[in-house]
Write a protein that holds these residues in place. Sequence first.
Motif, mmCIF file in Angstrom:
data_model
loop_
_atom_site.group_PDB
_atom_site.id
_atom_site.type_symbol
_atom_site.label_atom_id
_atom_site.label_comp_id
_atom_site.label_asym_id
_atom_site.label_seq_id
_atom_site.Cartn_x
_atom_site.Cartn_y
_atom_site.Cartn_z
ATOM 1 N N ASP A 1 0.807 -1.226 0.000
ATOM 2 C CA ASP A 1 0.000 0.000 0.000
ATOM 3 C C ASP A 1 0.839 1.276 0.000
ATOM 4 O O ASP A 1 0.311 2.365 0.090
ATOM 5 N N VAL A 2 2.170 1.150 -0.102
ATOM 6 C CA VAL A 2 3.051 2.321 -0.138
ATOM 7 C C VAL A 2 3.902 2.223 -1.399
ATOM 8 O O VAL A 2 4.705 1.314 -1.547
ATOM 9 N N GLY A 3 3.717 3.149 -2.320
ATOM 10 C CA GLY A 3 4.452 3.120 -3.587
ATOM 11 C C GLY A 3 5.605 4.096 -3.598
ATOM 12 O O GLY A 3 5.957 4.693 -2.588
ATOM 13 N N GLY A 4 6.185 4.278 -4.749
ATOM 14 C CA GLY A 4 7.253 5.251 -4.941
ATOM 15 C C GLY A 4 8.646 4.711 -4.707
ATOM 16 O O GLY A 4 9.622 5.460 -4.798
ATOM 17 N N ARG A 5 8.760 3.429 -4.393
ATOM 18 C CA ARG A 5 10.064 2.825 -4.132
ATOM 19 C C ARG A 5 10.909 3.679 -3.190
ATOM 20 O O ARG A 5 12.066 3.995 -3.468
ATOM 21 N N LEU A 6 10.314 4.077 -2.059
ATOM 22 C CA LEU A 6 11.000 4.917 -1.087
ATOM 23 C C LEU A 6 11.844 4.124 -0.105
ATOM 24 O O LEU A 6 12.706 4.691 0.571
ATOM 25 N N SER A 7 11.624 2.827 0.011
ATOM 26 C CA SER A 7 12.466 1.993 0.865
ATOM 27 C C SER A 7 13.742 1.673 0.094
ATOM 28 O O SER A 7 13.747 1.612 -1.136
ATOM 29 N N PHE A 8 14.845 1.472 0.831
ATOM 30 C CA PHE A 8 16.100 1.155 0.150
ATOM 31 C C PHE A 8 17.040 0.382 1.058
ATOM 32 O O PHE A 8 16.929 0.426 2.277
ATOM 33 N N SER A 9 17.967 -0.317 0.424
ATOM 34 C CA SER A 9 19.105 -0.939 1.090
ATOM 35 C C SER A 9 20.347 -0.449 0.362
ATOM 36 O O SER A 9 20.401 -0.463 -0.871
ATOM 37 N N CYS A 10 21.333 -0.004 1.128
ATOM 38 C CA CYS A 10 22.545 0.559 0.549
ATOM 39 C C CYS A 10 23.761 -0.066 1.223
ATOM 40 O O CYS A 10 23.897 -0.005 2.446
ATOM 41 N N ALA A 11 24.634 -0.673 0.430
ATOM 42 C CA ALA A 11 25.876 -1.256 0.939
ATOM 43 C C ALA A 11 27.023 -0.293 0.669
ATOM 44 O O ALA A 11 27.180 0.202 -0.450
ATOM 45 N N LEU A 12 27.818 -0.010 1.699
ATOM 46 C CA LEU A 12 28.990 0.857 1.603
ATOM 47 C C LEU A 12 30.192 0.029 2.059
ATOM 48 O O LEU A 12 30.355 -0.229 3.253
#
Length: 122
Positions: A54-65
Amino acid sequence: MDEVLQQILDGQATKISRLEAAVRSLVSTDRRQERLIQGAVRHIGLVRYDAFEDVGGRLSFSCALLDDHATGVVMTSINGRHDTRVYAKPVLEGQSSYNLSIEEEEAIRQALAGPREAVPAT
Protein backbone atom coordinates in the motif's frame (compact mmCIF):
# COMPACT_ATOMS: atom_id res chain seq x y z
CA MET A 1 92.60 17.96 -12.82
CA ASP A 2 92.10 14.93 -10.56
CA GLU A 3 90.90 17.15 -7.72
CA VAL A 4 88.30 18.87 -9.95
CA LEU A 5 87.06 15.51 -11.22
CA GLN A 6 86.85 14.20 -7.65
CA GLN A 7 84.76 17.22 -6.60
CA ILE A 8 82.40 16.67 -9.54
CA LEU A 9 82.02 12.98 -8.69
CA ASP A 10 81.46 13.79 -5.00
CA GLY A 11 78.79 16.32 -5.95
CA GLN A 12 77.05 13.78 -8.18
CA ALA A 13 77.22 11.14 -5.43
CA THR A 14 75.61 13.59 -2.99
CA LYS A 15 72.82 14.34 -5.47
CA ILE A 16 72.24 10.64 -6.10
CA SER A 17 72.06 9.99 -2.35
CA ARG A 18 69.45 12.75 -2.00
CA LEU A 19 67.44 11.29 -4.88
CA GLU A 20 67.58 7.81 -3.34
CA ALA A 21 66.33 9.20 -0.01
CA ALA A 22 63.50 11.03 -1.79
CA VAL A 23 62.49 7.85 -3.63
CA ARG A 24 62.46 5.86 -0.35
CA SER A 25 60.28 8.55 1.21
CA LEU A 26 57.87 8.50 -1.74
CA VAL A 27 57.61 4.70 -1.64
CA SER A 28 56.83 4.83 2.09
CA THR A 29 54.18 7.51 1.54
CA ASP A 30 52.69 5.51 -1.34
CA ARG A 31 52.37 2.40 0.85
CA ARG A 32 50.65 4.36 3.63
CA GLN A 33 48.23 5.95 1.18
CA GLU A 34 47.47 2.59 -0.43
CA ARG A 35 46.48 1.16 2.98
CA LEU A 36 44.26 4.19 3.62
CA ILE A 37 42.60 3.91 0.21
CA GLN A 38 41.91 0.19 0.69
CA GLY A 39 40.01 1.07 3.89
CA ALA A 40 37.95 3.81 2.25
CA VAL A 41 34.40 3.30 1.02
CA ARG A 42 34.84 2.60 -2.69
CA HIS A 43 32.15 0.04 -3.46
CA ILE A 44 28.51 1.08 -3.27
CA GLY A 45 25.35 -0.84 -4.06
CA LEU A 46 21.82 0.58 -3.86
CA VAL A 47 18.50 -1.23 -4.14
CA ARG A 48 15.23 0.73 -4.03
CA TYR A 49 11.91 -1.03 -3.54
CA ASP A 50 8.37 -0.87 -2.17
CA ALA A 51 8.43 -2.56 1.24
CA PHE A 52 4.62 -2.63 1.51
CA GLU A 53 1.94 -3.10 -1.10
CA ASP A 54 0.00 0.00 0.00
CA VAL A 55 3.05 2.32 -0.14
CA GLY A 56 4.45 3.12 -3.59
CA GLY A 57 7.25 5.25 -4.94
CA ARG A 58 10.06 2.82 -4.13
CA LEU A 59 11.00 4.92 -1.09
CA SER A 60 12.47 1.99 0.87
CA PHE A 61 16.10 1.16 0.15
CA SER A 62 19.11 -0.94 1.09
CA CYS A 63 22.55 0.56 0.55
CA ALA A 64 25.88 -1.26 0.94
CA LEU A 65 28.99 0.86 1.60
CA LEU A 66 32.12 -1.30 1.40
CA ASP A 67 35.88 -0.96 1.19
CA ASP A 68 38.32 -2.96 -0.95
CA HIS A 69 38.16 -5.82 1.58
CA ALA A 70 34.34 -6.06 1.19
CA THR A 71 34.03 -4.70 4.72
CA GLY A 72 31.68 -1.92 5.78
CA VAL A 73 27.97 -1.56 6.40
CA VAL A 74 24.65 -2.23 4.74
CA MET A 75 21.92 0.24 5.68
CA THR A 76 18.22 -0.28 5.13
CA SER A 77 15.40 2.23 5.37
CA ILE A 78 11.89 0.79 5.35
CA ASN A 79 9.25 3.42 4.67
CA GLY A 80 5.64 2.84 5.63
CA ARG A 81 2.62 5.12 5.59
CA HIS A 82 3.12 6.36 9.14
CA ASP A 83 6.71 5.63 10.06
CA THR A 84 10.18 4.88 8.77
CA ARG A 85 12.61 2.40 10.29
CA VAL A 86 16.33 2.41 9.64
CA TYR A 87 18.66 -0.54 10.18
CA ALA A 88 22.44 -0.79 9.88
CA LYS A 89 24.25 -4.11 9.77
CA PRO A 90 28.03 -4.62 9.73
CA VAL A 91 29.58 -6.42 6.78
CA LEU A 92 32.91 -8.24 7.06
CA GLU A 93 34.46 -9.70 3.91
CA GLY A 94 31.09 -9.60 2.12
CA GLN A 95 29.17 -11.36 4.91
CA SER A 96 27.20 -10.19 7.93
CA SER A 97 26.66 -11.93 11.24
CA TYR A 98 23.08 -10.59 11.09
CA ASN A 99 20.35 -12.06 8.93
CA LEU A 100 20.17 -10.13 5.68
CA SER A 101 17.08 -9.43 3.61
CA ILE A 102 17.05 -10.21 -0.10
CA GLU A 103 17.46 -6.48 -0.81
CA GLU A 104 20.45 -6.18 1.52
CA GLU A 105 22.12 -9.18 -0.10
CA GLU A 106 21.49 -7.62 -3.52
CA ALA A 107 22.98 -4.29 -2.41
CA ILE A 108 26.14 -6.10 -1.24
CA ARG A 109 26.27 -8.08 -4.48
CA GLN A 110 26.00 -4.86 -6.51
CA ALA A 111 28.73 -3.21 -4.46
CA LEU A 112 31.07 -6.14 -4.99
CA ALA A 113 30.24 -6.50 -8.69
CA GLY A 114 32.80 -3.85 -9.56
CA PRO A 115 32.83 -0.32 -10.84
CA ARG A 116 30.24 0.85 -13.30
CA GLU A 117 30.77 3.52 -15.88
CA ALA A 118 29.58 6.95 -14.91
CA VAL A 119 26.50 8.22 -16.67
CA PRO A 120 27.02 11.74 -18.02
CA ALA A 121 24.76 14.43 -16.56
CA THR A 122 22.06 15.73 -18.84
